[in-house]
Design an enzyme around this catalytic site. Structure first.
Site, mmCIF file in Angstrom:
data_model
loop_
_atom_site.group_PDB
_atom_site.id
_atom_site.type_symbol
_atom_site.label_atom_id
_atom_site.label_comp_id
_atom_site.label_asym_id
_atom_site.label_seq_id
_atom_site.Cartn_x
_atom_site.Cartn_y
_atom_site.Cartn_z
ATOM 1 N N ARG A 195 -13.576 -4.800 7.115
ATOM 2 C CA ARG A 195 -12.222 -3.208 7.113
ATOM 3 C C ARG A 195 -13.462 -2.022 7.305
ATOM 4 O O ARG A 195 -14.840 -2.378 6.283
ATOM 5 C CB ARG A 195 -12.256 -2.842 6.105
ATOM 6 C CG ARG A 195 -11.279 -1.979 5.671
ATOM 7 C CD ARG A 195 -10.213 -1.701 4.581
ATOM 8 N NE ARG A 195 -10.090 -0.137 4.642
ATOM 9 C CZ ARG A 195 -8.657 0.150 3.624
ATOM 10 N NH1 ARG A 195 -8.061 -0.663 2.509
ATOM 11 N NH2 ARG A 195 -8.128 1.110 3.765
ATOM 12 N N ARG A 204 -6.046 -0.883 9.493
ATOM 13 C CA ARG A 204 -6.771 -1.568 8.791
ATOM 14 C C ARG A 204 -6.750 -3.504 9.126
ATOM 15 O O ARG A 204 -5.466 -3.543 8.637
ATOM 16 C CB ARG A 204 -7.044 -1.799 7.154
ATOM 17 C CG ARG A 204 -5.769 -1.823 6.825
ATOM 18 C CD ARG A 204 -4.674 -0.915 6.029
ATOM 19 N NE ARG A 204 -4.485 0.371 6.422
ATOM 20 C CZ ARG A 204 -4.297 1.512 5.661
ATOM 21 N NH1 ARG A 204 -4.158 0.335 4.792
ATOM 22 N NH2 ARG A 204 -4.198 2.828 5.707
ATOM 23 N N ASP A 207 -6.026 -4.415 3.377
ATOM 24 C CA ASP A 207 -6.404 -3.495 2.641
ATOM 25 C C ASP A 207 -6.032 -4.054 1.038
ATOM 26 O O ASP A 207 -4.806 -5.000 1.234
ATOM 27 C CB ASP A 207 -4.891 -2.721 3.448
ATOM 28 C CG ASP A 207 -4.980 -1.617 1.783
ATOM 29 O OD1 ASP A 207 -5.925 -1.387 0.996
ATOM 30 O OD2 ASP A 207 -4.438 -0.397 1.839
ATOM 31 N N ASP A 209 -5.153 -3.654 -2.732
ATOM 32 C CA ASP A 209 -4.926 -2.377 -4.112
ATOM 33 C C ASP A 209 -4.421 -3.918 -5.104
ATOM 34 O O ASP A 209 -3.581 -4.137 -4.761
ATOM 35 C CB ASP A 209 -3.460 -1.734 -3.489
ATOM 36 C CG ASP A 209 -4.106 -0.938 -2.042
ATOM 37 O OD1 ASP A 209 -4.775 -0.409 -2.160
ATOM 38 O OD2 ASP A 209 -3.022 -0.872 -0.856
#
Length: 280
Positions: A195, A204, A207, A209
């Site tokens: 990334r 991307r 990702d 989170d």
């Protein structure tokens, strides 16, 4: 497993209002509706002392500015951590706080470690998307125990729309990493998978989170948990609904089912989120 318990009592009449600057954070001042009173200062003092006792450290090595005790709309109290510190008994991912007033302020704080209940959102819209998700899951097993994984859904890009569609899922993990240490590991995995951060909300390879870390609420310069925009993102909400429909958002106190229904109603009325995002 309970890893910490603390309580404290403060005589409100003996509170010096000049303690406000030492005891209260900016968040607590903003959260107070109206004049800062002795009762409010005494309550926050008792809550913070209770939390430090639950860590089994007391005030030593801690600061009243490290934490904020805030009120939800219904008046109930929750803890916002600006610095996460483990209890002497270990990591916790749930905090419970209680406060009562008469002529005294009575506070109790309990810290608990429940298996799992840490939720990571995974997204990808570049390269071999399915393989990206599988590789990310494999790397997560190196730093945690995977408890459950949602199905993969396809959604339109959010924020910046002129890019390929995403594949998304949510994974529940059990970890002994602190929230900020977990963030560092997720950033490392993203970097290892290629990334490159060029633009906000841009394409991307992967990702990762942190959506929820139990019921903890954290806010510091590096990390905000729960995810700041969780309730507006179908690619987070729908997978969470699948694997944890009764999980409660620690600030709004809404279940994933309630959040999904509200977002569905709002989004369909605005013709948002195509690709059958609402279908199971």
């Amino acid at each position: 497993m309970i890893v910490g318990l603390g309580n404290d009592i403060v005589d409100i009449s003996r509170v010096d209002e000049r303690l406000e600057k030492r005891i209260l954070t900016e968040e607590e001042r903003e959260n107070k509706d109206g004049k800062i009173t002795k009762e409010y200062i005494a309550g926050r003092f008792a809550l913070k002392e209770s939390y430090f006792k639950a860590l089994y450290t007391g005030i030593s090595g801690n600061s009243f500015q490290d934490i904020s005790f805030l009120n939800r709309r219904d008046g109930s109290v929750f803890l916002m951590l600006h610095k996460y510190k483990p209890s002497k008994n270990g990591i916790y991912n749930f905090v419970y706080a209680s406060l009562s007033h008469d002529s005294f302020a009575y506070a109790t704080v309990l810290l608990e470690k429940i298996e799992g209940k840490v939720f990571i959102g995974i997204g990808t819209n570049l390269g071999k998307r399915e393989e990206n998700i599988q590789k990310a899951l494999e790397k997560l097993t190196e730093i945690s125990k995977i408890v459950s994984v949602s199905n993969i859904i396809e959604t339109e890009p959010y924020g910046k729309t002129d890019q390929p569609t995403f594949l998304n899922c949510v994974v529940e993990i059990d970890t002994n990493l602190t929230p900020n240490a977990l963030l560092e590991e997720l950033l490392r995995i993203e970097k290892e998978m290629g990334r490159i951060r060029i633009e906000k909300w841009g394409p991307r390879v992967i990702d990762l989170d942190i959506l929820f870390y139990g019921n903890l609420v954290l806010k510091n310069e590096n990390l905000t948990v729960p995810h700041y925009d969780f309730e507006n993102r179908i690619f987070f909400v729908k997978p969470m609904l699948e694997i944890a429909p009764d999980f409660v958002h620690p600030i709004s106190l809404k279940t994933m089912s309630e959040i999904f229904d509200e977002l569905k109603s709002k989004s369909l009325n605005n013709n948002m989120h195509p690709l059958n995002s609402w279908e199971f």
